[in-house]
Design an enzyme around this catalytic site. Structure first.
Site, PDB file in Angstrom:
ATOM      1  N   GLU A   1       0.843  -1.193   0.000  1.00 29.42           N
ATOM      2  CA  GLU A   1       0.000   0.000   0.000  1.00 29.42           C
ATOM      3  C   GLU A   1       0.876   1.240   0.000  1.00 29.42           C
ATOM      4  O   GLU A   1       1.769   1.382   0.854  1.00 29.42           O
ATOM      5  CB  GLU A   1      -0.885   0.047   1.252  1.00 29.42           C
ATOM      6  CG  GLU A   1      -2.006  -0.952   1.286  1.00 29.42           C
ATOM      7  CD  GLU A   1      -2.927  -0.726   2.482  1.00 29.42           C
ATOM      8  OE1 GLU A   1      -4.104  -1.099   2.382  1.00 29.42           O
ATOM      9  OE2 GLU A   1      -2.476  -0.164   3.507  1.00 29.42           O
ATOM     10  N   CYS A   2       0.644   2.140  -0.934  1.00 26.77           N
ATOM     11  CA  CYS A   2       1.323   3.441  -1.003  1.00 26.77           C
ATOM     12  C   CYS A   2       2.846   3.255  -0.929  1.00 26.77           C
ATOM     13  O   CYS A   2       3.452   2.804  -1.888  1.00 26.77           O
ATOM     14  CB  CYS A   2       0.809   4.370   0.096  1.00 26.77           C
ATOM     15  SG  CYS A   2       1.160   6.115  -0.221  1.00 26.77           S
ATOM     16  N   GLY A   3       3.481   3.581   0.199  1.00 23.91           N
ATOM     17  CA  GLY A   3       4.923   3.399   0.295  1.00 23.91           C
ATOM     18  C   GLY A   3       5.347   1.967   0.055  1.00 23.91           C
ATOM     19  O   GLY A   3       6.382   1.692  -0.556  1.00 23.91           O
TER      20      GLY A   3
ATOM     21  N   TYR B   1       3.798  -0.114  -1.881  1.00 22.72           N
ATOM     22  CA  TYR B   1       3.654  -0.286  -3.328  1.00 22.72           C
ATOM     23  C   TYR B   1       4.898   0.240  -4.039  1.00 22.72           C
ATOM     24  O   TYR B   1       5.418  -0.395  -4.969  1.00 22.72           O
ATOM     25  CB  TYR B   1       2.397   0.449  -3.775  1.00 22.72           C
ATOM     26  CG  TYR B   1       2.059   0.410  -5.246  1.00 22.72           C
ATOM     27  CD1 TYR B   1       2.350  -0.689  -6.043  1.00 22.72           C
ATOM     28  CD2 TYR B   1       1.387   1.486  -5.835  1.00 22.72           C
ATOM     29  CE1 TYR B   1       2.012  -0.718  -7.386  1.00 22.72           C
ATOM     30  CE2 TYR B   1       1.033   1.467  -7.177  1.00 22.72           C
ATOM     31  CZ  TYR B   1       1.355   0.368  -7.956  1.00 22.72           C
ATOM     32  OH  TYR B   1       1.002   0.350  -9.279  1.00 22.72           O
TER      33      TYR B   1
ATOM     34  N   THR C   1      -1.360  -0.891  -4.390  1.00 21.52           N
ATOM     35  CA  THR C   1      -2.259   0.252  -4.565  1.00 21.52           C
ATOM     36  C   THR C   1      -1.643   1.487  -3.917  1.00 21.52           C
ATOM     37  O   THR C   1      -0.837   1.377  -2.981  1.00 21.52           O
ATOM     38  CB  THR C   1      -3.628   0.005  -3.886  1.00 21.52           C
ATOM     39  OG1 THR C   1      -3.429  -0.117  -2.464  1.00 21.52           O
ATOM     40  CG2 THR C   1      -4.293  -1.252  -4.410  1.00 21.52           C
TER      41      THR C   1
END
Length: 436
Positions: free
Chosen positions: A327-329, A331, A427
């Site tokens: 997720e985010c970082g 990802y 994501t």
């Protein structure tokens, strides 16, 4: 019976978090059990709440969660003496389009729970106008009740007197006034406050804030203004499916942004969670059946991550046979490369083709509704996931197959679709809930 209160303000940056922590610690010092919540998607404040109260705090969010989920989460305050919900942004600030049970505004939670609002107002650069603002907030929405006001950063006794008189004339209670006090300012960085776990002196800072607030605010009057609250049994719990039975969770200063209610829901469903530290060059537990890399600050540790061969090779070996999600970082770390704020390009794990850069920062912020075009751990094709995105990275390349069709809160399609390749998925949004 617990007493419930919402702490809000006309805008961000006024002092909601500091006042929440100070009240929580001051009442705890008096022997009261205090439970905190965070209204909205901010994932940093709950850790500060836990540091102040000794009890885990979670987010409640009217855009992403239904009333049953919110009732279930708030139910943890049943055995507390005082329950505080810290708001986000201004009291009525949310998105334009309604979500599951509201727009994400703090006012939604106040009305839903029937708790009055304690306003924090910073009257810097004004005097009587502060009363006009407070009166406008009091009268804006019939279902939201105002308990009173705490003034923050008053310039002088004369300044305080002018504002107090105007608020009294408007029929608004003033519980206290705080002079400027730099010693209780919480340090910040580009995604908000520096995390509680990164601050060795956080306990002393909260103690000082509690002492300072107790000196200038009538704590008994604030407590009397709270609403007696008898929580109703929740009709349903959190609609979250664990990504696996045994979850290897990256957890350190670079990977720390995951909603507390998600971890609790995974455990409640019977999942086991083992943590590992990429910054310490640790690989995921080989006995796990899924690996999850949360968001955080990989851009501040990109050189270390790039140099940690055991972590990188261990994650690649894990992904040969089992799912890995970021997720985010997280990802970004699953991607090919990350360029830091100084323009230095660092190789990441290469499980996905994503390449990102912080050299030219651009803020991406907002709620996200994703319809999965491919499965990801815990969720099947077609699942509708609600989350929140907040980062400053720029996509240089996102060549893999999109993971989802992603919309913002207005319904507009956005480019941050996430992606998947092999057993790896990722994501940019942080998952909050799945639509029932």
């Amino acid at each position: 019976m617990p007493a419930g209160l919402v702490i809000s303000a006309p805008a961000s940056g006024v002092g909601k978090t500091t006042l929440t922590l100070a009240l929580a610690r001051a009442w705890r010092n008096r022997g009261l059990n205090v439970q905190c919540f965070k209204s909205g998607p901010d994932y940093i404040d709950p850790a500060f709440h836990a540091a102040a109260t000794g009890r885990a705090s979670v987010n409640v969010d009217s855009w992403a969660m239904d009333r049953g989920t919110i009732a279930h989460l708030v139910g943890r305050g049943t055995d507390a003496d005082v329950v505080l919900a810290e708001g986000s942004m201004g009291l009525f600030d949310g998105v334009a389009a309604r979500g599951v049970s509201g727009t994400g505004a703090t006012a939604d939670i106040a009305e839903m729970l029937g708790w009055p609002v304690l306003l924090v107002i910073d009257p810097s650069g004004q005097a009587q106008t502060a009363a006009a603002i407070a009166a406008g907030l009091r009268d804006y929405r019939a279902g939201v009740r105002l308990a009173g006001v705490v003034l923050n950063r008053v310039a002088s006794p004369r300044h305080e007197d002018l504002v107090r008189r105007a608020l009294n004339d408007a029929g608004i209670a003033v519980f206290g006034a705080l002079p400027r006090h730099a010693e209780i300012s919480l340090p910040k960085r580009h995604l908000g406050l520096v995390q509680a776990e990164e601050q060795a002196e956080i306990g002393k800072l909260i103690d000082e804030a509690a002492r300072f607030v107790a000196e200038h605010v009538d704590l008994d009057a604030v407590l009397r203004s709270a609403a007696s609250w008898s929580p109703q049994p929740a009709a349903s719990g959190i609609n979250v499916t664990p990504p696996g039975q045994r979850i290897a969770l990256a957890r350190d200063a670079a990977f720390s942004f995951i909603y507390p209610h998600m971890l609790e829901a995974w455990r409640a469903a019977g999942a086991e969670i083992s943590t590992f530290s990429p910054l310490a060059d640790e690989a995921p537990d080989a006995s796990a059946d899924v690996c999850w890399l949360p968001g955080g600050y990989p851009e501040l540790h990109a050189g270390t991550i790039a140099a940690n061969a055991r972590f990188r090779s261990g994650l690649r070996a894990f992904a040969d046979t089992r799912p890995v999600h970021g997720e985010c970082g997280g990802y970004m770390v699953l991607g090919t490369a990350l360029t830091d704020a100084d323009g230095i390009r660092h190789e990441m794990t290469g499980l996905l083709g994503l390449e990102t850069s912080f050299a030219k920062r651009r803020m991406r912020l907002g709620y996200r509704l994703a319809a999965l075009a491919a499965p990801m751990p815990g969720h099947q094709v077609g699942a509708r996931l609600r989350g929140h995105e907040f980062h400053y990275s720029t996509i240089i390349a996102q060549p893999d197959t999109p993971l989802a069709v992603v919309h913002d809160a207005t319904g507009a399609v956005i480019a941050e679709t996430g992606s998947h390749r092999g057993h790896a998925t990722g994501t940019f949004f942080h998952l909050i809930a799945e639509d029932r």
